[in-house]
Write a protein that holds these residues in place. Structure first.
Motif, mmCIF file in Angstrom:
data_model
loop_
_atom_site.group_PDB
_atom_site.id
_atom_site.type_symbol
_atom_site.label_atom_id
_atom_site.label_comp_id
_atom_site.label_asym_id
_atom_site.label_seq_id
_atom_site.Cartn_x
_atom_site.Cartn_y
_atom_site.Cartn_z
ATOM 1 N N ARG A 172 -4.492 -2.005 -7.243
ATOM 2 C CA ARG A 172 -3.078 -1.770 -7.545
ATOM 3 C C ARG A 172 -2.918 -1.439 -9.032
ATOM 4 O O ARG A 172 -1.882 -1.717 -9.630
ATOM 5 C CB ARG A 172 -2.206 -2.979 -7.172
ATOM 6 C CG ARG A 172 -2.186 -3.285 -5.668
ATOM 7 C CD ARG A 172 -1.217 -4.409 -5.401
ATOM 8 N NE ARG A 172 -1.103 -4.734 -3.999
ATOM 9 C CZ ARG A 172 -0.317 -4.071 -3.137
ATOM 10 N NH1 ARG A 172 0.408 -3.051 -3.554
ATOM 11 N NH2 ARG A 172 -0.255 -4.434 -1.881
ATOM 12 N N ASP A 218 -2.472 1.239 -10.301
ATOM 13 C CA ASP A 218 -1.388 2.224 -10.439
ATOM 14 C C ASP A 218 -0.028 1.549 -10.592
ATOM 15 O O ASP A 218 0.919 2.166 -11.068
ATOM 16 C CB ASP A 218 -1.348 3.142 -9.210
ATOM 17 C CG ASP A 218 -1.153 2.353 -7.916
ATOM 18 O OD1 ASP A 218 -1.998 1.481 -7.615
ATOM 19 O OD2 ASP A 218 -0.141 2.595 -7.214
ATOM 20 N N ALA A 249 -6.277 1.677 -4.290
ATOM 21 C CA ALA A 249 -6.865 1.867 -2.953
ATOM 22 C C ALA A 249 -5.990 2.751 -2.077
ATOM 23 O O ALA A 249 -6.461 3.351 -1.108
ATOM 24 C CB ALA A 249 -7.102 0.520 -2.289
ATOM 25 N N ASN A 260 -2.599 -9.324 0.672
ATOM 26 C CA ASN A 260 -1.728 -8.402 -0.069
ATOM 27 C C ASN A 260 -2.324 -7.814 -1.346
ATOM 28 O O ASN A 260 -1.657 -7.067 -2.039
ATOM 29 C CB ASN A 260 -0.352 -9.033 -0.376
ATOM 30 C CG ASN A 260 0.713 -7.970 -0.579
ATOM 31 O OD1 ASN A 260 0.840 -7.065 0.239
ATOM 32 N ND2 ASN A 260 1.439 -8.031 -1.662
ATOM 33 N N GLY A 297 -4.636 -5.757 -1.197
ATOM 34 C CA GLY A 297 -5.036 -4.406 -0.770
ATOM 35 C C GLY A 297 -6.462 -4.369 -0.240
ATOM 36 O O GLY A 297 -7.098 -3.316 -0.234
ATOM 37 N N LYS A 298 -6.939 -5.515 0.222
ATOM 38 C CA LYS A 298 -8.338 -5.611 0.660
ATOM 39 C C LYS A 298 -8.651 -4.677 1.833
ATOM 40 O O LYS A 298 -9.657 -3.963 1.795
ATOM 41 C CB LYS A 298 -8.656 -7.068 1.034
ATOM 42 C CG LYS A 298 -10.101 -7.292 1.443
ATOM 43 C CD LYS A 298 -10.498 -8.743 1.296
ATOM 44 C CE LYS A 298 -9.845 -9.627 2.330
ATOM 45 N NZ LYS A 298 -10.530 -9.621 3.618
ATOM 46 N N SER A 299 -7.792 -4.675 2.849
ATOM 47 C CA SER A 299 -8.062 -3.819 4.025
ATOM 48 C C SER A 299 -8.055 -2.350 3.617
ATOM 49 O O SER A 299 -8.924 -1.576 4.025
ATOM 50 C CB SER A 299 -7.011 -4.017 5.112
ATOM 51 O OG SER A 299 -6.799 -5.363 5.322
ATOM 52 N N THR A 300 -7.060 -1.990 2.816
ATOM 53 C CA THR A 300 -6.947 -0.601 2.374
ATOM 54 C C THR A 300 -8.186 -0.218 1.573
ATOM 55 O O THR A 300 -8.750 0.865 1.753
ATOM 56 C CB THR A 300 -5.682 -0.425 1.492
ATOM 57 O OG1 THR A 300 -4.584 -1.035 2.164
ATOM 58 C CG2 THR A 300 -5.367 1.024 1.227
HETATM 59 P P1 G4P Z 1 -4.486 -6.925 2.368
HETATM 60 O O1 G4P Z 1 -5.536 -6.475 3.334
HETATM 61 O O2 G4P Z 1 -5.085 -7.365 1.081
HETATM 62 O O3 G4P Z 1 -3.550 -7.941 2.923
HETATM 63 O O4 G4P Z 1 -3.567 -5.677 1.964
HETATM 64 P P2 G4P Z 1 -3.414 -4.238 2.656
HETATM 65 O O5 G4P Z 1 -4.692 -3.473 2.484
HETATM 66 O O6 G4P Z 1 -2.920 -4.418 4.033
HETATM 67 O O7 G4P Z 1 -2.330 -3.574 1.724
HETATM 68 C C1 G4P Z 1 -0.984 -4.026 1.708
HETATM 69 C C2 G4P Z 1 -0.087 -2.889 1.252
HETATM 70 O O8 G4P Z 1 -0.434 -2.515 -0.093
HETATM 71 C C3 G4P Z 1 -0.198 -1.604 2.041
HETATM 72 O O9 G4P Z 1 1.080 -0.999 2.031
HETATM 73 C C4 G4P Z 1 -1.140 -0.761 1.213
HETATM 74 O O10 G4P Z 1 -0.981 0.637 1.419
HETATM 75 C C5 G4P Z 1 -0.707 -1.136 -0.179
HETATM 76 N N1 G4P Z 1 -1.767 -0.958 -1.180
HETATM 77 C C6 G4P Z 1 -3.044 -1.397 -1.106
HETATM 78 N N2 G4P Z 1 -3.723 -1.082 -2.220
HETATM 79 C C7 G4P Z 1 -2.852 -0.440 -3.033
HETATM 80 C C8 G4P Z 1 -2.958 0.130 -4.360
HETATM 81 O O11 G4P Z 1 -4.017 0.091 -5.019
HETATM 82 N N3 G4P Z 1 -1.834 0.708 -4.851
HETATM 83 C C9 G4P Z 1 -0.660 0.741 -4.169
HETATM 84 N N4 G4P Z 1 0.383 1.322 -4.745
HETATM 85 N N5 G4P Z 1 -0.523 0.227 -2.933
HETATM 86 C C10 G4P Z 1 -1.593 -0.366 -2.380
HETATM 87 P P3 G4P Z 1 2.074 -1.076 3.235
HETATM 88 O O12 G4P Z 1 3.396 -0.743 2.712
HETATM 89 O O13 G4P Z 1 1.904 -2.388 3.942
HETATM 90 O O14 G4P Z 1 1.545 0.024 4.194
HETATM 91 P P4 G4P Z 1 1.564 1.615 3.972
HETATM 92 O O15 G4P Z 1 2.895 1.953 3.414
HETATM 93 O O16 G4P Z 1 0.476 1.972 3.043
HETATM 94 O O17 G4P Z 1 1.332 2.108 5.348
#
Ligand code: G4P
Length: 293
Positions: free
Chosen positions: A59, A61, A87, A130, A132-135
């Motif tokens: 995150r 960004d 991610a 939250n 962003g681990k899965s992403t």
């Molecule tokens: P987790 O496994 O750690 O619980 O987190 P997950 O990957 O589910 O990510 C949670 C939300 O954060 C997702 O958005 C994901 O797209 C967003 N995200 C993950 N990494 C980053 C990052 O580096 N930067 C930004 N800006 N966002 C990030 P969401 O709203 O739940 O879904 P979607 O809108 O992407 O579909």
């Protein structure tokens, strides 16, 4: 995710991590660059002591670039490697494999001396919900695998993800909980939406967030809510009272009134938090590296 602390579940996660640690060469800890303290479970340090560590400032960004640099320096001083990533778009992700190979360079050379050519590096990925681990895992592995449940009590199977011939990832067995050591940690997790707002009333949450913006990013408040000026908080001034004053000023500018003409500060709090989480306010780092003693 709720704020209640589930010690039983953390114990289970700890045991699973301890058991699986023997199978991995490195621990990849994903944290939220906006809240590097609140988004870590510090128990991980003791659980994984002795294993090489790569900290992913994910995150990046959404966090202040200056904050990202300070945190990267701070983690490096602890002897850990650091990679900044987004991610969601994939920025920084293509360096991941290379950074891992760099961290384990000597280990890999030893494997080669022993004739273990082609042995993949095995990395355990840990992170609280939250971050962003899965992403991150999906982006690294170029996959779109189903997200495992984050509900407490739901057992997940062991998840090995093959990235390429040289790297395999083990998704954390179990859920790594944040450590709610004080109210600030819970509050920061709520600001970013990692825990539900109901850890405290939304208006108090809004006051604290306003106070943070007033002190650190007054220009943002002036631009976003058209405030002519934002005064600094006085040394002894109560943070909630200062934030409430700003909440009233912004709510008034947005025309949020309840009957009787008072500013609807609760509504303004929701708007503020929604706009922040929606990325409309900008990039902030909510926590600074602790001063070294
Ligand atoms: P987790 O496994 O750690 O619980 O987190 P997950 O990957 O589910 O990510 C949670 C939300 O954060 C997702 O958005 C994901 O797209 C967003 N995200 C993950 N990494 C980053 C990052 O580096 N930067 C930004 N800006 N966002 C990030 P969401 O709203 O739940 O879904 P979607 O809108 O992407 O579909």
């Amino acid at each position: 995710m709720y704020i209640q602390w589930y010690p039983g579940h953390m114990t289970k996660t700890r045991r699973q991590i301890e058991a699986d640690l023997k199978q991995v060469d490195i621990v990849v800890e994903i944290i939220d660059a906006r809240i590097p303290i609140a988004s870590r479970n510090p128990d991980i340090d003791a659980i994984t002591a002795g294993k090489p560590r790569l900290v992913i400032l994910n995150r990046a960004d959404q966090a202040d670039p200056t904050g990202n640099r300070s945190w990267a320096t701070w983690f490096r001083k602890k002897g850990w490697s650091v990679l900044e990533t987004d991610a969601k778009t994939g920025t920084g992700i293509n360096q991941f494999s290379q950074v891992i190979q760099g961290v384990l360079k000597e280990q890999i050379a030893r494997w080669q001396e022993k004739g273990l050519v082609g042995r993949p590096v095995r990395a355990m990925v840990v992170g609280i919900p939250n971050v962003g681990k899965s992403t991150f895992i999906n982006k690294v592995a170029k996959k779109k695998s189903a997200k495992a449940s984050d509900r407490p009590g739901v057992t997940r199977g062991k998840q090995w993800v093959s990235v390429d011939r040289s790297l395999e990832l083990l998704d954390t067995p179990g859920i790594l909980w944040p450590k709610f050591e004080d109210e600030t940690i819970g509050m920061h997790l709520a600001f970013t939406g990692a825990v539900k707002d109901d850890i405290m009333d939304v208006e108090t949450l809004g006051c604290h967030f306003m106070a943070f913006l007033g002190e650190h990013y007054p220009q943002t408040l002036m631009q976003q809510y058209k405030l002519p000026e934002v005064r600094q908080r006085m040394p002894e001034e109560n943070e909630v009272a200062y934030g409430y004053e700003l909440l009233c000023a912004c709510g008034a500018k947005r025309g949020m009134r309840i009957s009787g003409g008072e500013v609807d500060t609760e509504r303004m709090s929701r708007v503020l938090l929604d706009e922040y989480r929606g990325g409309k306010l900008g990039r902030f780092t909510l926590e600074q590296p602790p001063e070294e003693t």
